[in-house]
Design an enzyme around this catalytic site. Sequence first.
Site, PDB file in Angstrom:
ATOM      1  N   ASP A 130      30.424  30.497 -20.048  1.00  0.00           N
ATOM      2  CA  ASP A 130      30.188  30.754 -21.484  1.00  0.00           C
ATOM      3  C   ASP A 130      30.394  32.239 -21.796  1.00  0.00           C
ATOM      4  O   ASP A 130      30.912  32.606 -22.855  1.00  0.00           O
ATOM      5  CB  ASP A 130      28.748  30.354 -21.858  1.00  0.00           C
ATOM      6  CG  ASP A 130      28.384  29.027 -21.245  1.00  0.00           C
ATOM      7  OD1 ASP A 130      28.215  28.049 -21.983  1.00  0.00           O
ATOM      8  OD2 ASP A 130      28.282  28.965 -20.009  1.00  0.00           O
ATOM      9  N   ARG A 137      34.002  32.851 -22.042  1.00  0.00           N
ATOM     10  CA  ARG A 137      34.520  32.348 -23.321  1.00  0.00           C
ATOM     11  C   ARG A 137      34.161  33.296 -24.462  1.00  0.00           C
ATOM     12  O   ARG A 137      34.980  33.587 -25.355  1.00  0.00           O
ATOM     13  CB  ARG A 137      33.934  30.958 -23.615  1.00  0.00           C
ATOM     14  CG  ARG A 137      34.529  29.876 -22.754  1.00  0.00           C
ATOM     15  CD  ARG A 137      33.818  28.552 -22.918  1.00  0.00           C
ATOM     16  NE  ARG A 137      34.514  27.494 -22.188  1.00  0.00           N
ATOM     17  CZ  ARG A 137      33.942  26.396 -21.720  1.00  0.00           C
ATOM     18  NH1 ARG A 137      32.642  26.193 -21.900  1.00  0.00           N
ATOM     19  NH2 ARG A 137      34.649  25.496 -21.082  1.00  0.00           N
ATOM     20  N   HIS A 149      23.002  26.847 -19.889  1.00  0.00           N
ATOM     21  CA  HIS A 149      24.440  26.579 -20.031  1.00  0.00           C
ATOM     22  C   HIS A 149      24.508  25.315 -20.879  1.00  0.00           C
ATOM     23  O   HIS A 149      24.474  24.202 -20.358  1.00  0.00           O
ATOM     24  CB  HIS A 149      25.081  26.365 -18.657  1.00  0.00           C
ATOM     25  CG  HIS A 149      26.477  25.798 -18.724  1.00  0.00           C
ATOM     26  ND1 HIS A 149      27.509  26.411 -19.388  1.00  0.00           N
ATOM     27  CD2 HIS A 149      27.004  24.658 -18.201  1.00  0.00           C
ATOM     28  CE1 HIS A 149      28.603  25.677 -19.272  1.00  0.00           C
ATOM     29  NE2 HIS A 149      28.322  24.610 -18.569  1.00  0.00           N
ATOM     30  N   ARG A 208      25.068  17.807 -22.674  1.00  0.00           N
ATOM     31  CA  ARG A 208      24.948  18.028 -21.229  1.00  0.00           C
ATOM     32  C   ARG A 208      23.637  17.483 -20.686  1.00  0.00           C
ATOM     33  O   ARG A 208      23.568  16.968 -19.577  1.00  0.00           O
ATOM     34  CB  ARG A 208      25.042  19.523 -20.917  1.00  0.00           C
ATOM     35  CG  ARG A 208      26.447  20.059 -20.993  1.00  0.00           C
ATOM     36  CD  ARG A 208      26.525  21.433 -20.361  1.00  0.00           C
ATOM     37  NE  ARG A 208      27.852  21.994 -20.563  1.00  0.00           N
ATOM     38  CZ  ARG A 208      28.188  22.738 -21.606  1.00  0.00           C
ATOM     39  NH1 ARG A 208      27.299  22.998 -22.547  1.00  0.00           N
ATOM     40  NH2 ARG A 208      29.403  23.226 -21.717  1.00  0.00           N
TER      41      ARG A 208
HETATM   42  P1  NAD Z   1      35.190  14.469 -11.773  1.00  0.00           P
HETATM   43  O1  NAD Z   1      34.710  13.127 -12.139  1.00  0.00           O
HETATM   44  O2  NAD Z   1      36.637  14.809 -11.897  1.00  0.00           O
HETATM   45  O3  NAD Z   1      34.773  14.781 -10.249  1.00  0.00           O
HETATM   46  C1  NAD Z   1      33.527  14.490  -9.738  1.00  0.00           C
HETATM   47  C2  NAD Z   1      33.712  14.117  -8.284  1.00  0.00           C
HETATM   48  O4  NAD Z   1      32.426  13.914  -7.712  1.00  0.00           O
HETATM   49  C3  NAD Z   1      34.500  12.794  -8.100  1.00  0.00           C
HETATM   50  O5  NAD Z   1      35.613  13.036  -7.246  1.00  0.00           O
HETATM   51  C4  NAD Z   1      33.474  11.860  -7.491  1.00  0.00           C
HETATM   52  O6  NAD Z   1      34.047  10.950  -6.556  1.00  0.00           O
HETATM   53  C5  NAD Z   1      32.529  12.835  -6.810  1.00  0.00           C
HETATM   54  N1  NAD Z   1      31.204  12.278  -6.565  1.00  0.00           N
HETATM   55  C6  NAD Z   1      30.430  11.539  -7.406  1.00  0.00           C
HETATM   56  N2  NAD Z   1      29.280  11.239  -6.816  1.00  0.00           N
HETATM   57  C7  NAD Z   1      29.309  11.789  -5.577  1.00  0.00           C
HETATM   58  C8  NAD Z   1      28.410  11.832  -4.491  1.00  0.00           C
HETATM   59  N3  NAD Z   1      27.221  11.210  -4.555  1.00  0.00           N
HETATM   60  N4  NAD Z   1      28.778  12.491  -3.375  1.00  0.00           N
HETATM   61  C9  NAD Z   1      29.980  13.108  -3.288  1.00  0.00           C
HETATM   62  N5  NAD Z   1      30.877  13.108  -4.292  1.00  0.00           N
HETATM   63  C10 NAD Z   1      30.549  12.453  -5.411  1.00  0.00           C
HETATM   64  O7  NAD Z   1      34.304  15.489 -12.611  1.00  0.00           O
HETATM   65  P2  NAD Z   1      34.657  17.017 -12.908  1.00  0.00           P
HETATM   66  O8  NAD Z   1      35.420  17.121 -14.163  1.00  0.00           O
HETATM   67  O9  NAD Z   1      35.171  17.650 -11.680  1.00  0.00           O
HETATM   68  O10 NAD Z   1      33.191  17.579 -13.237  1.00  0.00           O
HETATM   69  C11 NAD Z   1      32.249  17.697 -12.201  1.00  0.00           C
HETATM   70  C12 NAD Z   1      30.959  18.276 -12.729  1.00  0.00           C
HETATM   71  O11 NAD Z   1      31.183  19.626 -13.108  1.00  0.00           O
HETATM   72  C13 NAD Z   1      30.417  17.566 -13.980  1.00  0.00           C
HETATM   73  O12 NAD Z   1      29.034  17.456 -13.899  1.00  0.00           O
HETATM   74  C14 NAD Z   1      30.817  18.502 -15.100  1.00  0.00           C
HETATM   75  O13 NAD Z   1      30.000  18.379 -16.237  1.00  0.00           O
HETATM   76  C15 NAD Z   1      30.618  19.818 -14.400  1.00  0.00           C
HETATM   77  N6  NAD Z   1      31.214  20.992 -15.036  1.00  0.00           N
HETATM   78  C16 NAD Z   1      30.476  22.113 -14.987  1.00  0.00           C
HETATM   79  C17 NAD Z   1      30.930  23.262 -15.595  1.00  0.00           C
HETATM   80  C18 NAD Z   1      30.070  24.496 -15.538  1.00  0.00           C
HETATM   81  O14 NAD Z   1      30.363  25.505 -16.174  1.00  0.00           O
HETATM   82  N7  NAD Z   1      29.013  24.490 -14.757  1.00  0.00           N
HETATM   83  C19 NAD Z   1      32.162  23.258 -16.245  1.00  0.00           C
HETATM   84  C20 NAD Z   1      32.921  22.092 -16.238  1.00  0.00           C
HETATM   85  C21 NAD Z   1      32.426  20.948 -15.637  1.00  0.00           C
END
Ligand code: NAD
Length: 349
Positions: A183, A186, A210, A123
């Site tokens: 987490d 989970r 995280h 991450r």
């Molecule tokens: P994804 O690629 O499906 O979606 C990301 C979206 O962000 C896309 O639609 C993209 O067009 C948009 N985007 C990118 N840059 C942008 C900007 N400057 N302005 C506006 N929109 C923008 O990714 P995802 O699977 O939805 O994951 C998103 C984030 O969430 C990742 O960083 C992932 O690691 C994180 N995540 C966090 C957790 C948590 O527990 N915190 C869990 C799962 C995923």
Amino acid sequence: MFLSTLLNNREHNRQANGAGAVPWSLQGTGADDQAPRPHRVVVVGAGNVGATFAYALLLSGLVGELVLVDANRERAVGEAMDLNHAVPLSNPVRIWAGDYADCGGADVIVITAGTGQRPGEGRLDLVKRNAAIMRDIVPRITEYNRQGILLMATNPVDVLSYVAWQESGLPPARVIGSGTVLDTARFRYLLAQRLGIDARNVHAHIIGEHGDSEVPVWSMANVTGIGLETYCRRHGCELNAEERERIFDRTRDAAYEIIERKGATYYAVAAGLLRIVESILRNQYSVLAVSSLVPGYYGIEDVYLSLPAVIGRAGVEQILHLPLDPEETQRLCDSAAVLRGVLDELDRS
Ligand code: NAD
């Protein structure tokens, strides 16, 4: 008579939706002038996590307005259309693909924009790419909204929550990371599976980052208030050190395993985001392991990481100071040092 029936219906709908939603029949009639404004949530990033959260939020009936903002406008429009088609089957929510100006008046802005974790990638490797995105997005949000709460989900969530807090100039209580809510879920699920108990009755926290340096708080794990060791002793389900280690490893590494199998994780994080937003909008004072600015506990400061916190209308109302054992305290301090190291590296880059 007709109007009073409508108003009664309006009140009914308002309550059914957790206060706020105005049925379309009243819009523009002036009859809703005194109505509390509907809760608005803006989701920045309509990808896997953002869209799944938006769907959960629609079904929850918590909000009256839901806005999707994404750099990929077509994606946001498509998701909004798809969600709108579920409105007749769920709740009267106004949903649209919007812009940062729509953050004005939002109660919560959930940030899920960014790039996801690639297979095998840690991450923390994501940090530079997504920090640049936050430095672009956050000022655009705060230009229109300085009253709402920023809820960060993009990874690495602790580092990016800190970046967002600094960029926003908002009080730290109103910049929150989803942290180890996922987490912790989970961990509780895996423990519950092992014990054969409903996961809602198994209480145990994951704290710290995280990510790879997160810390299981075994000393406080309990089954409906009975300490885990006592529970296991009395109910003949010995959980030896090896088994504990395995449960924690599977908790910590769950994202890697899911990403290997299906490319991304989104259902459970969306449920976690929903739980946080619910506690904010309904001022529930729920205790959730969110990422926030640590107020000097255990000698840790100037870093965002997860500790159980009380979440209400003002955001982080209170951070709990857990009575950790010495090993847990050390591991938490180590986790904080990892995160501070990344922030320092980011500063230097
Ligand atoms: P994804 O690629 O499906 O979606 C990301 C979206 O962000 C896309 O639609 C993209 O067009 C948009 N985007 C990118 N840059 C942008 C900007 N400057 N302005 C506006 N929109 C923008 O990714 P995802 O699977 O939805 O994951 C998103 C984030 O969430 C990742 O960083 C992932 O690691 C994180 N995540 C966090 C957790 C948590 O527990 N915190 C869990 C799962 C995923």
